[in-house]
Scaffold this active site. Structure first.
Site, PDB file in Angstrom:
ATOM      1  N   LYS A  83      21.170  56.700 -30.448  1.00 46.88           N
ATOM      2  CA  LYS A  83      20.024  56.409 -29.154  1.00 46.88           C
ATOM      3  C   LYS A  83      18.862  57.204 -29.769  1.00 46.88           C
ATOM      4  O   LYS A  83      17.954  57.419 -29.044  1.00 46.88           O
ATOM      5  CB  LYS A  83      20.659  57.042 -27.691  1.00 46.88           C
ATOM      6  CG  LYS A  83      21.827  56.293 -27.416  1.00 46.88           C
ATOM      7  CD  LYS A  83      22.276  57.045 -26.094  1.00 46.88           C
ATOM      8  CE  LYS A  83      23.632  56.960 -25.971  1.00 46.88           C
ATOM      9  NZ  LYS A  83      24.328  57.780 -24.602  1.00 46.88           N
ATOM     10  N   PRO A 120      18.395  54.486 -20.996  1.00 42.87           N
ATOM     11  CA  PRO A 120      17.776  53.836 -22.173  1.00 42.87           C
ATOM     12  C   PRO A 120      19.275  53.989 -23.133  1.00 42.87           C
ATOM     13  O   PRO A 120      19.680  55.278 -23.176  1.00 42.87           O
ATOM     14  CB  PRO A 120      16.844  54.509 -23.016  1.00 42.87           C
ATOM     15  CG  PRO A 120      16.043  55.088 -21.837  1.00 42.87           C
ATOM     16  CD  PRO A 120      16.868  55.266 -20.802  1.00 42.87           C
ATOM     17  N   GLU A 121      19.989  53.218 -23.591  1.00 46.70           N
ATOM     18  CA  GLU A 121      21.227  53.209 -24.307  1.00 46.70           C
ATOM     19  C   GLU A 121      20.829  52.677 -25.707  1.00 46.70           C
ATOM     20  O   GLU A 121      19.592  52.391 -25.800  1.00 46.70           O
ATOM     21  CB  GLU A 121      22.418  52.711 -23.763  1.00 46.70           C
ATOM     22  CG  GLU A 121      22.770  53.288 -22.442  1.00 46.70           C
ATOM     23  CD  GLU A 121      24.456  53.130 -22.075  1.00 46.70           C
ATOM     24  OE1 GLU A 121      24.793  52.612 -23.218  1.00 46.70           O
ATOM     25  OE2 GLU A 121      24.605  53.483 -21.046  1.00 46.70           O
ATOM     26  N   ARG A 165      10.927  61.106 -15.735  1.00 55.65           N
ATOM     27  CA  ARG A 165      12.034  62.359 -15.475  1.00 55.65           C
ATOM     28  C   ARG A 165      12.143  63.356 -16.393  1.00 55.65           C
ATOM     29  O   ARG A 165      12.668  64.391 -16.438  1.00 55.65           O
ATOM     30  CB  ARG A 165      13.398  61.584 -15.258  1.00 55.65           C
ATOM     31  CG  ARG A 165      13.260  60.609 -13.903  1.00 55.65           C
ATOM     32  CD  ARG A 165      14.790  60.200 -13.630  1.00 55.65           C
ATOM     33  NE  ARG A 165      15.664  61.214 -13.276  1.00 55.65           N
ATOM     34  CZ  ARG A 165      16.917  60.885 -13.241  1.00 55.65           C
ATOM     35  NH1 ARG A 165      17.551  59.774 -13.171  1.00 55.65           N
ATOM     36  NH2 ARG A 165      17.720  61.942 -12.806  1.00 55.65           N
ATOM     37  N   ARG A 192      32.492  61.572 -15.553  1.00 59.51           N
ATOM     38  CA  ARG A 192      31.172  60.455 -15.885  1.00 59.51           C
ATOM     39  C   ARG A 192      31.802  59.243 -14.617  1.00 59.51           C
ATOM     40  O   ARG A 192      33.015  58.762 -14.784  1.00 59.51           O
ATOM     41  CB  ARG A 192      31.191  59.903 -16.997  1.00 59.51           C
ATOM     42  CG  ARG A 192      30.697  60.712 -18.045  1.00 59.51           C
ATOM     43  CD  ARG A 192      29.565  61.313 -17.796  1.00 59.51           C
ATOM     44  NE  ARG A 192      28.205  60.340 -17.892  1.00 59.51           N
ATOM     45  CZ  ARG A 192      27.726  59.827 -18.689  1.00 59.51           C
ATOM     46  NH1 ARG A 192      27.674  60.392 -19.964  1.00 59.51           N
ATOM     47  NH2 ARG A 192      26.651  59.006 -18.817  1.00 59.51           N
TER      48      ARG A 192
END
Ligand SMILES: [Zn+2]
Length: 262
Positions: free
Chosen positions: A59, A2-3, A109, A247
């Site tokens: 977010k 989710p962003e 998660r 990243r």
């Protein structure tokens, strides 16, 4: 993962489905995901109170219930669901019983978080968040980014500078602006930086408009097929994967050549 666009869609879901409903029960089903709060303090603040707003910053989602706010962060795999009184999802971590149905935070998660903040200022101060990527002005965006010595991609991901840009959207906006992700911010002209800020808003709004279904993004978007070896949507060169600021980063080596430092 989710962003900002997924969280904005979750905010609209809460706004459309929960406002006006009364909280009748609160069950914390995984206390490791509690942020700065206890189940007891959440019950004291929210039980028998009415949901009356849903606010997003970056977010992070805040659901206004009575005089306080329920904090929700979806982490890597969190999602919100409305279920019937006796309905359940597979990985329930938080359950808010309502006078009609229940809101469930499902998170396989468990990187998501939830808790209690009095108001948005408390949350912003506690998390040290910069302005929201969707509403920040060009002027403020440029003043926060320009002149810094770091590479542009880690700056975009730093929620303390601008809140809401994650790994995927950072790659997308840098691709669209033909900027190499390792370009130092102080090598980017202020006019180009302002354009990057506009591009971020445009990309986030576009993703929200297709409900983050990447296959429905316009032609020319990297996110339609963001992977090593896929053809660049602009020049058909094979996309490459590198690491920037730790990243995973996908870019077109031809469209996004690195600029020299000034
Ligand atoms: Zn290309």
């Amino acid at each position: 993962m989710p962003e900002l666009p997924e969280v904005e869609i979750a905010r609209r879901f809460v706004r459309d489905r929960l406002i006006g409903k009364r909280v009748t029960s609160i069950d914390v089903l995984d206390s490791r995901m509690l942020a700065r709060s206890s189940e007891r303090s959440m019950r004291a603040a929210f039980l028998e109170r009415t949901v009356d707003d849903a606010i997003r910053h970056g977010k992070n989602l805040l659901v206004k219930i009575g005089d306080d706010h329920l904090y929700l962060h979806l982490g890597m795999s969190g999602s919100l669901h409305m279920v019937d009184e006796d309905g359940h999802t597979s990985h329930e971590r938080l359950r808010l019983g309502l006078d009609e149905g229940a809101l469930v935070l499902d998170d396989p998660r468990r990187f998501g978080r939830f808790g209690l903040y009095h108001d948005i200022e408390d949350m912003l101060a506690d998390k040290g968040l910069g302005p929201d990527a969707l509403t920040v002005s060009d002027k403020e965006f440029v003043s926060r980014m320009a002149g810094r010595k770091s590479s542009i991609k880690p700056l975009l991901l730093d929620q303390g500078i601008i809140a809401g840009v994650g790994n995927l959207y950072a790659d997308e906006v840098l691709f669209q602006e033909q900027l190499h992700p390792a370009t130092k911010a102080n090598a980017i002209a202020r006019t180009d930086m302002a354009r990057l800020g506009k591009r971020i808003r445009k990309v986030l709004e576009t993703s929200i408009s297709v409900r983050t279904d990447f296959s429905r993004l316009p032609e020319g978007y990297l996110l339609r097929d963001r992977r090593e070896g896929a053809p660049c949507p602009r020049c058909a060169t094979e996309l490459v994967v590198i690491r920037v600021g730790g990243r995973t980063t996908v870019l077109c080596p031809s469209c996004q050549s690195q600029r020299a430092e000034r």
